[in-house]
Design a protein around this motif. Sequence first.
Motif, short mmCIF file in Angstrom:
data_model
loop_
_atom_site.label_atom_id
_atom_site.label_comp_id
_atom_site.label_asym_id
_atom_site.label_seq_id
_atom_site.Cartn_x
_atom_site.Cartn_y
_atom_site.Cartn_z
N ILE A 100 -14.64 -8.99 12.89
CA ILE A 100 -16.06 -8.78 12.63
C ILE A 100 -16.91 -8.92 13.90
O ILE A 100 -17.65 -8.00 14.25
N PRO A 101 -16.83 -10.03 14.64
CA PRO A 101 -17.63 -10.11 15.88
C PRO A 101 -17.22 -9.10 16.93
O PRO A 101 -18.06 -8.60 17.69
N LYS A 102 -15.92 -8.75 16.97
CA LYS A 102 -15.45 -7.80 17.99
C LYS A 102 -15.86 -6.37 17.68
O LYS A 102 -15.83 -5.51 18.57
N ALA A 103 -16.25 -6.10 16.42
CA ALA A 103 -16.61 -4.72 16.03
C ALA A 103 -18.00 -4.33 16.52
O ALA A 103 -18.27 -3.13 16.70
N PHE A 104 -18.89 -5.29 16.75
CA PHE A 104 -20.27 -4.97 17.10
C PHE A 104 -20.41 -4.08 18.33
O PHE A 104 -21.17 -3.10 18.31
N PRO A 105 -19.69 -4.34 19.44
CA PRO A 105 -19.85 -3.48 20.62
C PRO A 105 -19.40 -2.04 20.41
O PRO A 105 -19.77 -1.15 21.19
N TYR A 106 -18.59 -1.80 19.37
CA TYR A 106 -18.02 -0.47 19.15
C TYR A 106 -18.67 0.27 17.97
O TYR A 106 -18.15 1.30 17.54
N LEU A 107 -19.78 -0.24 17.46
CA LEU A 107 -20.43 0.38 16.30
C LEU A 107 -20.79 1.83 16.55
O LEU A 107 -20.62 2.69 15.68
#
Length: 327
Positions: A156-163
């Motif tokens: 979940i936190p790692k997904a933010f930069p790749y939205l």
Amino acid sequence: MAELLKLLKDGNKPSLLAACVNTFLGIIKGIAFFFTGNVAMFAEMMHSLGDAANQFFVYIGSALSKKPPTKQFPSGFGRIVNLVCLFAVIIVAILSYETIKEGWHHFLHPSGESSGILIALGVLFIGIVLEGTVLAKAAVEILHEAGQEKAGITAIPKAFPYLNRAKPATKLVFMEDLVATSGNILAFAAIVIAYFTGWGRIEGLVSMIIGAMMFYVVGKVFLDNARGVIGETDEQMLNHIAYLVMDDPNIKDIVRLEVIKEGEFLHVELVAEADPKLSLAFLDDVRDHLTEILLSQKGVAKVAILFDEDDGKTSWVHVDERHDNSF
């Protein structure tokens, strides 16, 4: 009918899962609101039903967007998913307004202690678990679509930069379930605080906060899909593809390069300069080679390449020297 079923089979799976989960949650939250009269539960019921409608429309749109191009629509149907999302946010906007209105009314005129606190907390706990599970799956899907390794519980936190590199449907599911999970937690906290402190207005306040978060999703989804309907350039892939094109020794310069988002896909149009001494047969082989390379890039579904003779001047200046090799 067979063609429709085949298209639905290829629809965005996180959207379908989220739609089913939110429908179930909307029903049990509605039952809980009926027995408890808790306004925070009402807000969460509206939120879940709005998300279910939105995500179901997105699933249908993502499936129909994969319909092959026809003679009448040679560019395909990729932007259908954007159109469907624009329609779906109208429903969510109406539910957001009703949620805020009900919360404001309860804030001004609290109805006193609501009954069935254990029912409300139990339903909200189920919502936190289910919404959190869907959120985690959407995060994993975003990392997959961005070409990243699975990250387990840290997805979940790692997904933010790749939205911005995720498919429109997957991005929407992630955003909506992020707000939904947060809303469940807020509603849970509001009920507990109201029970132990007697401050019933907090349930109305939380209802308005949940409605405002829903409006944020409405605005974000509307802007993202409005750009998609008009035809938006994928800047990251444009630079990446320009790098690949200029890496070919037979290409001297790029006259024009467009990488347009067509729903979940990318369409590439390239006009490149080449040595005028090269034969048409050789240039045809160059085109075939470049087309094969570009079609192998993530999300690229259509490539059109034209050649012009080299004028001896370099005009293309958009190639990012800090090339991202994660594609």
